[in-house]
Motif scaffolding. Structure first.
Motif, PDB file in Angstrom:
ATOM      1  N   VAL B  41      -0.172  -2.440   6.166  1.00  0.00           N
ATOM      2  CA  VAL B  41       0.006  -3.670   6.931  1.00  0.00           C
ATOM      3  C   VAL B  41       0.158  -3.331   8.411  1.00  0.00           C
ATOM      4  O   VAL B  41      -0.449  -3.957   9.275  1.00  0.00           O
ATOM      5  CB  VAL B  41       1.250  -4.452   6.429  1.00  0.00           C
ATOM      6  CG1 VAL B  41       1.488  -5.683   7.297  1.00  0.00           C
ATOM      7  CG2 VAL B  41       1.058  -4.862   4.974  1.00  0.00           C
ATOM      8  N   TYR B  44      -3.126  -2.407   9.848  1.00  0.00           N
ATOM      9  CA  TYR B  44      -3.972  -3.592   9.988  1.00  0.00           C
ATOM     10  C   TYR B  44      -3.633  -4.332  11.278  1.00  0.00           C
ATOM     11  O   TYR B  44      -4.512  -4.739  12.027  1.00  0.00           O
ATOM     12  CB  TYR B  44      -3.778  -4.513   8.785  1.00  0.00           C
ATOM     13  CG  TYR B  44      -4.502  -5.834   8.905  1.00  0.00           C
ATOM     14  CD1 TYR B  44      -5.862  -5.922   8.589  1.00  0.00           C
ATOM     15  CD2 TYR B  44      -3.837  -6.976   9.342  1.00  0.00           C
ATOM     16  CE1 TYR B  44      -6.534  -7.131   8.713  1.00  0.00           C
ATOM     17  CE2 TYR B  44      -4.499  -8.181   9.470  1.00  0.00           C
ATOM     18  CZ  TYR B  44      -5.854  -8.263   9.141  1.00  0.00           C
ATOM     19  OH  TYR B  44      -6.508  -9.451   9.272  1.00  0.00           O
ATOM     20  N   VAL B 104       7.773  -6.531   3.760  1.00  0.00           N
ATOM     21  CA  VAL B 104       6.723  -6.287   2.781  1.00  0.00           C
ATOM     22  C   VAL B 104       7.378  -5.884   1.458  1.00  0.00           C
ATOM     23  O   VAL B 104       8.224  -4.997   1.433  1.00  0.00           O
ATOM     24  CB  VAL B 104       5.770  -5.162   3.241  1.00  0.00           C
ATOM     25  CG1 VAL B 104       4.618  -4.996   2.262  1.00  0.00           C
ATOM     26  CG2 VAL B 104       5.233  -5.452   4.639  1.00  0.00           C
ATOM     27  N   VAL B 130       5.806 -10.757   2.833  1.00  0.00           N
ATOM     28  CA  VAL B 130       4.478 -10.374   2.356  1.00  0.00           C
ATOM     29  C   VAL B 130       4.647  -9.785   0.959  1.00  0.00           C
ATOM     30  O   VAL B 130       5.263  -8.729   0.798  1.00  0.00           O
ATOM     31  CB  VAL B 130       3.837  -9.305   3.278  1.00  0.00           C
ATOM     32  CG1 VAL B 130       2.486  -8.865   2.727  1.00  0.00           C
ATOM     33  CG2 VAL B 130       3.696  -9.837   4.693  1.00  0.00           C
ATOM     34  N   ASN B 132       3.027  -7.870  -1.589  1.00  0.00           N
ATOM     35  CA  ASN B 132       1.849  -7.009  -1.669  1.00  0.00           C
ATOM     36  C   ASN B 132       1.598  -6.571  -3.118  1.00  0.00           C
ATOM     37  O   ASN B 132       2.439  -6.765  -3.985  1.00  0.00           O
ATOM     38  CB  ASN B 132       2.067  -5.805  -0.746  1.00  0.00           C
ATOM     39  CG  ASN B 132       0.801  -4.997  -0.552  1.00  0.00           C
ATOM     40  OD1 ASN B 132      -0.301  -5.527  -0.695  1.00  0.00           O
ATOM     41  ND2 ASN B 132       0.954  -3.730  -0.233  1.00  0.00           N
ATOM     42  N   THR B 160      -0.681 -10.527  -0.890  1.00  0.00           N
ATOM     43  CA  THR B 160      -1.767  -9.679  -0.380  1.00  0.00           C
ATOM     44  C   THR B 160      -2.097  -8.551  -1.344  1.00  0.00           C
ATOM     45  O   THR B 160      -1.326  -8.229  -2.254  1.00  0.00           O
ATOM     46  CB  THR B 160      -1.366  -8.994   0.946  1.00  0.00           C
ATOM     47  OG1 THR B 160      -0.225  -8.175   0.700  1.00  0.00           O
ATOM     48  CG2 THR B 160      -1.063  -9.990   2.047  1.00  0.00           C
ATOM     49  N   ALA B 162      -3.002  -5.240   0.115  1.00  0.00           N
ATOM     50  CA  ALA B 162      -3.202  -4.615   1.427  1.00  0.00           C
ATOM     51  C   ALA B 162      -4.282  -3.546   1.406  1.00  0.00           C
ATOM     52  O   ALA B 162      -5.086  -3.454   2.322  1.00  0.00           O
ATOM     53  CB  ALA B 162      -1.893  -4.031   1.935  1.00  0.00           C
ATOM     54  N   LEU B 168      -4.546 -10.267   4.203  1.00  0.00           N
ATOM     55  CA  LEU B 168      -3.886  -9.820   5.425  1.00  0.00           C
ATOM     56  C   LEU B 168      -4.138 -10.756   6.607  1.00  0.00           C
ATOM     57  O   LEU B 168      -3.347 -10.819   7.535  1.00  0.00           O
ATOM     58  CB  LEU B 168      -4.331  -8.399   5.781  1.00  0.00           C
ATOM     59  CG  LEU B 168      -3.794  -7.302   4.861  1.00  0.00           C
ATOM     60  CD1 LEU B 168      -4.343  -5.946   5.243  1.00  0.00           C
ATOM     61  CD2 LEU B 168      -2.277  -7.265   4.898  1.00  0.00           C
ATOM     62  N   ILE B 171      -1.401 -13.033   7.867  1.00  0.00           N
ATOM     63  CA  ILE B 171      -0.159 -12.522   8.457  1.00  0.00           C
ATOM     64  C   ILE B 171       0.178 -13.178   9.788  1.00  0.00           C
ATOM     65  O   ILE B 171       1.335 -13.451  10.080  1.00  0.00           O
ATOM     66  CB  ILE B 171      -0.211 -10.981   8.579  1.00  0.00           C
ATOM     67  CG1 ILE B 171      -0.079 -10.393   7.181  1.00  0.00           C
ATOM     68  CG2 ILE B 171       0.922 -10.475   9.461  1.00  0.00           C
ATOM     69  CD1 ILE B 171       0.215  -8.942   7.148  1.00  0.00           C
TER      70      ILE B 171
END
Lengths: 75, 675
Positions: B41, B44, B104, B130, B132, B160, B162, B168, B171
């Protein structure tokens, strides 16, 4: 009744956590969800006492001395 | 009735040490448990420009980047905000200074991860969640109701995958929508009552949870541990309630990945799997990178092209003697000729041409000896510039890249915690826990790199033990190659004796330290993430980051190390040391006097020490004694420098002199017994 500890649990065994040790480790156990009343099963037991537990979809490894500090009731 | 009035008792606010921040930009902090995909993340959002630095006063790496109009911070993986270890202390301060927290979590491990989430919410922070690894949850038939989760927690939630870049893009929206979540009312009221003592709700919470550092910072006594426990238990119960309403599971599927995960911690399959992993690691790093690739980069490119050109350019207008050693097919010197240039190579081009053409088609080594001691210091045989350049760029860089790549693959696959579990009991004998297996394995690549990695160990005691073992008994890859070649000529008995002595020495030193150093081995409590296929782009990025960090950290020390040896050489001190060592080498170790040179060269680079033995005519037992001494002997100057930095001057020096003494002692005893 003689209390049993987590370290006595063999591979495949299940137990309910009865009492956690006092101190800092106690907070760390609670944090990962290993608290009084939680049901755990033993996924693997290594020679020397290191134990792999499964509870709530997670696998956690504990060294033998740590396992010996947790009292459990076998299921 | 005035007992609700806020009283401002005198109190102090010590400055929070932190990474430099820009006061104008809001700060986003990424927080999560280890192995939840937080780094993906971060990558990204951060784009190309990432600033990795050590958190002040610690050895924990913190990444910082710019994302739109925000400052973006990554934090080490943690299970909660508190002060149980260095990672948590660092993360705690970054979180306290953050404006928006992007938390996350792993969809499969929500029970574990939401504890941290709820704690962040209790801190009164604006949080976005998030969730994930939604694909993994689906595969394991765990249904996560994101809508419900959002309602229960009171903060925005997105799902997500990821590693596949799925979800993503939401976000940014999450950052904008991030808000304070649902908190326990009683707790919230308690916290606000404390706002006069501390600066923020977050600090108030940590204070109540007994955080000693925060207490000290504000000059108040730490809260009793029982309060923390109450808060923790209440939080755990709240998390469990949230989960009951938003997660349902059908059945845990049995898949190949989870089967491998289980086998790798089983007593029967665990060790064979470890053997396969180690063999693959050896083939990749030990053979492919350390021998084939480094052979090409170090000898052909580094020495043959780069160093040769720098040295001959320097020699252009400086008085120089060039010795040309023509090598035969075995790499032995077949013929030597000296060329003298009183006014530099450029003044006598014909002779320089003759020198270059002298070897013909054979391989050759050119040694440049300058009359000017300053040139010798920087560009000579052990020239601080030339040797450091070859060593760093052409030997170490490929090696470190290779090792970090392999390590990142193992890390991302989820194997490392299982390896730690498997070897935990064995490492306990020497006062370490399973986690120490990582630096110990790395040591076989480069002791300097491994010494830096000892940072991941939990306590100072473990760092000391691991560093000592690394510096003493683990031969690095550069040395291993030469050791293996020499042992091959000495025969199986010699190999057996060598291995047995080094191994038992490792165990003895570890055990003695374990018994004598104050404190206890920290127990292993490690979460085993699910096994999965590492993603190439993430592994690559990780490898590059770690390598860059290492090179940045270690390079100056390699340069300084070379400079020190250069000064010793130019001033003649190097020869005095060799002379001083001679009686010890001849009388006690029972080796030819030239071996002293090899030992001193081992200071520069460990493999030089072992390589120096090639040219001596040694009996099998002399080889054993010499190699044992060389292995236990002081590591290279760079690893010494890094050790001094990591462990401090006093402890570093004790380890250094200790290893010097023990190497000579053990080597001598072996020699006296065998010969």
């Amino acid at each position: 009744m003689r209390s049993e500890t987590l370290s006595m649990l063999g591979k495949g065994g299940r137990a309910r956590i009865a009492r956690l040790p006092e101190g800092e480790m106690r907070s760390r156990f609670i944090r990962i969800g290993l608290m009084e009343g939680a049901v755990v099963s033993c996924l693997e037991k290594l020679p020397g006492g290191t134990i792999v537990l499964v509870f709530n979809h997670q696998e956690v490894a504990l060294s033998g001395d740590l396992a010996a500090s947790i009292e459990v009731a076998r299921l | 009735m005035d007992d609700v009035t806020t009283t401002h008792r005198p109190h102090k606010h010590l400055r929070t040490e932190s990474v430099p921040t820009d006061p104008l930009k809001p700060r986003i902090v990424l927080v999560g448990n280890p192995n939840v995909g937080k780094s993906v993340v971060f990558n990204y959002l951060s784009g190309l420009y990432v600033d990795v630095s050590n958190f002040p006063g610690t050895t924990i790496e913190v990444s910082k980047a710019t994302y739109l109009n925000y400052e973006l911070f990554d934090t080490p993986g943690i299970y909660g905000v508190s002060s149980f270890n260095d990672e948590e202390r660092v993360a705690r301060d970054i979180i306290l200074n953050g404006d928006i927290i992007i938390n996350v979590v792993d969809a499969v491990h929500l029970e574990r991860d939401l504890f941290l989430t709820q704690q962040l919410i209790d801190m009164g922070k604006r949080v976005g969640l998030v969730v994930n690894m939604m694909d993994e949850a689906k595969r394991q038939k765990i249904a996560v109701d994101l809508q419900h989760l959002e309602e229960e927690l009171g903060v925005p939630v997105i799902g997500t995958v990821a590693t596949k870049n799925k979800g993503l893009e939401e976000i940014h929206d999450l950052v904008v929508r991030a808000r304070e979540g649902k908190q326990n009312r009683t707790l919230h009221a308690d916290l606000h009552a404390r706002l006069s003592t501390v600066g923020s709700q977050g600090e108030a919470l940590l204070l109540m949870e007994g955080d000693e550092v925060i207490a000290e910072r504000h000059g108040v006594p730490p809260t009793d541990i029982s309060v923390r426990e109450e808060i923790y238990i209440d939080r755990r119960n709240r998390v469990n309630r949230v989960l009951q309403r938003s997660v349902s599971d059908v059945e845990t599927g049995r898949r190949l990945a989870s089967m491998i995960g289980r086998w790798s911690v089983s007593p029967w399959f665990g060790f064979p799997i470890l053997a396969v992993v180690l063999y693959a690691l050896y083939m990749f790093v030990g053979v492919l990178v350390a021998q084939d690739l480094v052979g090409l980069t170090e000898d052909t490119i580094g020495k043959g092209i780069v160093e040769f050109n720098i040295k001959s350019w320097i020699a252009g207008h400086a008085a120089t003697t060039v010795d040309v050693d023509v090598l035969d097919a075995e790499g032995e010197t077949a013929e030597t000729r000296s060329f003298r240039f009183d006014e530099g190579l450029q003044a006598d081009r014909a002779l320089w041409k003759e020198a270059r053409e002298f070897p013909g088609a054979s391989d050759a080594e050119f040694t440049f000896t300058y009359d000017n001691p300053w040139l010798v210091l920087f560009f000579g045989e052990f020239g601080a510039v030339t040797m450091t350049l070859t060593y760093l760029v052409f030997l170490l860089l490929p090696l470190v890249l290779g090792f970090y790549f392999a390590l990142s693959v193992l890390e991302d696959s989820g194997y490392l915690p299982r390896l730690a579990t498997l070897v935990d009991r064995a490492l306990r004998f020497v006062g370490l826990n399973g986690r120490a297996v990582i630096p110990l394995i790395l040591g076989f690549g480069c002791v300097t790199m491994a010494t830096i990695t000892t940072r991941l160990l939990g306590t100072q005691r473990e760092k000391t033990i691991a560093t000592t073992i690394l510096q003493l008994a683990i031969p690095c890859s550069a040395q291993l190659g030469v050791i293996a070649a020499l042992l091959a000529t000495a025969g199986p008995l010699a190999t057996l004796i060598y291995t047995a002595v080094i191994f038992s020495f490792l165990v003895i030193v570890g055990t003695v330290m374990h018994r004598t150093l104050p404190g206890e081995t920290s127990p292993l409590l490690i979460d085993l993430p699910h096994m999965r296929m590492p993603q190439l782009n993430n592994v690559t990025k990780k490898t590059l980051f770690k390598t860059w960090f290492f090179m940045k950290e270690a390079s100056p020390w390699f340069f300084i190390g070379a400079l020190v040896v250069g000064v010793l050489q130019v001033t003649g001190a190097l020869f005095s040391i060799m002379d001083a060592l001679e009686p010890l080498v001849v009388g006690w170790l029972q080796l030819p006097r030239e071996a002293a040179t090899a030992f001193v060269m081992g200071l520069v680079r460990r493999d030089f020490g072992a390589a120096g033995m090639f040219h001596l005519e040694l009996s099998a037992f002399q080889i054993v004694a010499a190699l044992i001494t060389i292995t236990l002997f002081v590591p290279c100057v760079a690893s010494l420098m890094v050790m001094l930095k990591e462990r401090g001057l006093r402890e570093g020096m004790i380890i250094w002199f200790g290893s010097l003494f023990l190497a000579l002692f053990v080597g001598g005893v072996v020699s006296q017994v065998l010969i």
